[in-house]
Enzyme design. Sequence first.
Site, short mmCIF file in Angstrom:
data_model
loop_
_atom_site.label_atom_id
_atom_site.label_comp_id
_atom_site.label_asym_id
_atom_site.label_seq_id
_atom_site.Cartn_x
_atom_site.Cartn_y
_atom_site.Cartn_z
N GLU A 1 -2.19 -6.01 2.55
CA GLU A 1 -2.21 -5.33 1.24
C GLU A 1 -0.88 -4.59 1.14
O GLU A 1 -0.74 -3.46 1.56
CB GLU A 1 -3.41 -4.37 1.16
CG GLU A 1 -3.66 -3.89 -0.25
CD GLU A 1 -2.68 -2.82 -0.69
OE1 GLU A 1 -1.60 -3.20 -1.21
OE2 GLU A 1 -2.98 -1.64 -0.53
N GLU B 1 6.67 -3.79 -3.70
CA GLU B 1 6.74 -3.15 -2.37
C GLU B 1 7.13 -4.19 -1.32
O GLU B 1 6.89 -4.02 -0.13
CB GLU B 1 5.41 -2.46 -2.04
CG GLU B 1 5.21 -1.21 -2.91
CD GLU B 1 3.92 -0.46 -2.64
OE1 GLU B 1 3.23 -0.76 -1.65
OE2 GLU B 1 3.59 0.44 -3.45
C1 LIG Z 1 -0.05 -0.22 1.11
S1 LIG Z 1 -0.28 0.17 2.75
C2 LIG Z 1 -1.86 -0.52 3.05
C3 LIG Z 1 -2.50 0.03 4.27
C4 LIG Z 1 -3.90 -0.48 4.53
N1 LIG Z 1 -3.92 -1.90 4.77
C5 LIG Z 1 -4.84 -0.09 3.41
O1 LIG Z 1 -5.20 -0.96 2.61
O2 LIG Z 1 -5.23 1.07 3.31
C6 LIG Z 1 0.80 -0.97 3.52
C7 LIG Z 1 0.91 -0.78 5.01
O3 LIG Z 1 1.72 -1.83 5.50
C8 LIG Z 1 2.64 -1.30 6.45
N2 LIG Z 1 3.79 -2.23 6.42
C9 LIG Z 1 4.60 -2.47 5.38
N3 LIG Z 1 5.50 -3.41 5.71
C10 LIG Z 1 5.25 -3.75 6.99
C11 LIG Z 1 5.87 -4.65 7.89
N4 LIG Z 1 6.92 -5.38 7.53
N5 LIG Z 1 5.34 -4.78 9.11
C12 LIG Z 1 4.27 -4.03 9.48
N6 LIG Z 1 3.67 -3.15 8.68
C13 LIG Z 1 4.15 -3.01 7.45
C14 LIG Z 1 2.95 0.09 5.95
O4 LIG Z 1 3.42 0.92 6.98
C15 LIG Z 1 1.58 0.49 5.45
O5 LIG Z 1 0.83 1.04 6.50
#
Ligand SMILES: C[S@@+](CC[C@H](N)C(=O)[O-])C[C@H]1O[C@@H](n2cnc3c(N)ncnc32)[C@H](O)[C@@H]1O
Length: 741
Positions: free
Chosen positions: A481, A490
Amino acid sequence: MTSQDGPGMATPVFYIGLHDIHRKDPITSDDIDLSYNTGYDMITTPITNNAFREHAASVVSNPAGSLISCLSTEYTSLTPTVSTPSMIGLVSPWVDVASKNPRVAHLSRQVLSMEVAYAAFCGISNVVLPPLFRGKDVPDHSAVSRYASAVASATTIGPYLQLLVPFPMDDQPIYPESTFTHSLSASIEDVRGDTTNASDPLSPWDAWNFVRSTCNYHAKLAIALNLPRLLPSEQVQSRWYSEPLRLLHLPTQSFAPNPKGHPVLSKAHQALLTRYMRLQQVPWLLLSGTESLQNSAAAQADPTPAEAANVPIEQVSSSSHLAYLRYFQMNQPPLPPLARFAQGYQDYLQSPLQPLTDNLESITYEVFEKDPIKYEWYEKAVALALQDLYAELQRPIVLAVVGAGRGPLMTRSLLASASTKVPIVPYAVEKNPNAFVLLQNRNAIDPLWDNRVTLIKSDMRSWSGPVVSSQPAKIDIMVSELLGSFADNELSPECLDGAQHLLHPSHGVSIPQSYTAWVTPIASPRIHSDLVHRPSSDIHKYDLPYVAMLHQYAFLSFSSEPLPPGPGGLLAYPPAIKQCWEFAHPLPPPVITASEARRTANPSAPGLDGGDGWNEHNVRRCELVFPITTRGVCHGLAGYFETVLYKPRDASVTAVELSTNPNSMDEKSRDMISWFPIYFPLKTPVYVPDGGEVEVVMERRTDDRKVWYTWQVVVWVEIGGVRQRVGVSEVGSSKENGCLM
Ligand SMILES: C[S@@+](CC[C@H](N)C(=O)[O-])C[C@H]1O[C@@H](n2cnc3c(N)ncnc32)[C@H](O)[C@@H]1O
């Protein structure tokens, strides 16, 4: 003064004022006491008296050139008192700054400025200006221009004043008994001379638009809107809704008697009030045309609705209209969940999150996790995908949540595995080191997780992938997500492309499978005014898309199929919201191969905006044309997204989708609260005439290090059979504030 019970709660407070249209002199403290005792919250007061009117009229009719005198006790009895805050000052309605007689216009401007200045001196903070529209007259453009210039001068008076500019909702004649019909000009000539007779319900709005543009969206200006007995079309109502409404003027003629003879509002008026009274700055209501206070004081003060309902018909008085409005207030329907959640955030501009470059705080995750729909829909999608893959593979399914945050999607995946009885090999990948601590905690203490989730602290793009039975393995289902308010903002495409090599090449499933960005032109004067008044040192204020709970805005383009009729039988049309572009996962292998080839320093052409061009496949462009039947001003673009989380292999089973697009959100994910819309501002708003078209040109661009958007609006009109470009906005670009990869 937004809602009765603070954030999240339901009913707005109605502040109701009394406006005695026959009153010629300033009110007294007795009048104020009487109005309070009758149940009003405020009362209008002339600033000067009838002697001043007579003096002004004599000056006007004496071409020898006598001058308007200064104010004195002869001309006003108004003085500052403790009750001043509950007064709304009325600039003498006979003042006619729009008169085509230069002498009348000039003297009127003198009176206007004296009265506004004296009201400000007395501490009155809301002053209603004299009307531009009177009786049956629709002022021509010269009159509007003179009026706008006088209003612009008035904005320079008094630092704390709010100037309320009266406008009718449409071009129906103003009620004849209003004092607004008489002007200084009437003593020497026809009121305005040139007027137009063609029906044009938007002419008052058009005049207002000219006034506020002349005043550069001055924060002191607001509208005192007269509500007619017959309400105009839904589009005209929506247009006014988007404007800074401070006062809604309800003459008693807007009420109709119910079978018992008590005054009530029509269904259409009720629907309009319910909508308008949910504005963040709740407009005040002004009742006029009731009998004078002295007479109504004889009637019972502040009756309850039940008492009001039992008042004999012959005693129906100002308190009956008031009691009805109080009753109506108490019976307002509750706000829907998204509106409750968004209380206090309406039209508040926020920079979009960048979860890839920034590490989110726990509280931010906590807010996401309050969503009553998103996680449930993910669970459904995972369950359907598990069943499909298990039917084919007949072995435990390797499932990785990439970007796991604090773990809610992992929990939902484990629940889906339990409910479908499909065993999984679960991985949770997260690059935020702080959130990772919580994932470790959860794995240790949550009985559902039970230490069986393999936790990987890594960027998903550099993870080497799962290991099953000591052998490198591929992911069967990759759950993520990473969506922003405009779907891809994003950098979900870049992250998921970077992890695609970990996904099984033949049957690997990405949840979501695809997402689309949607856009529509809107009139959003409130947001525009906010941006205009931000410091000019904020040089990128127009070069950034903002996340905003859009509230006080109006759509400009509509589809031609009407919705089912609303209250009062008014027809409404759904907004035209069009798809900009789509991203789907996994990508076809040749696209990934070509991207890799460009990255590895071969001699192929560089990217259009710099870099090797390995991310060129994530560039997008759209040119969308929106028909505009009813003219308006486009201040910016509202953006939304839709996503297909999972489309089951069995075509008879409905796909699981999320949407913030107002045209499909109720059908696809009603009550989802995780995402507010996105807003792309225009530095210079563009005017679109009736029958014109708005062309929106948007691009998603990249230089391999970051991603940004550009947006531009072009206005087209067909004149004499030739399609002509009559307006072009600047190109907005978020390059300086791009999303870093
Ligand atoms: C919008 S949040 C969603 C978090 C969770 N899945 C939720 O639905 O509550 C996106 C998450 O993805 C992580 N994230 C973003 N890009 C990433 C990457 N390239 N590798 C690992 N984690 C990533 C961010 O740190 C964040 O915790």
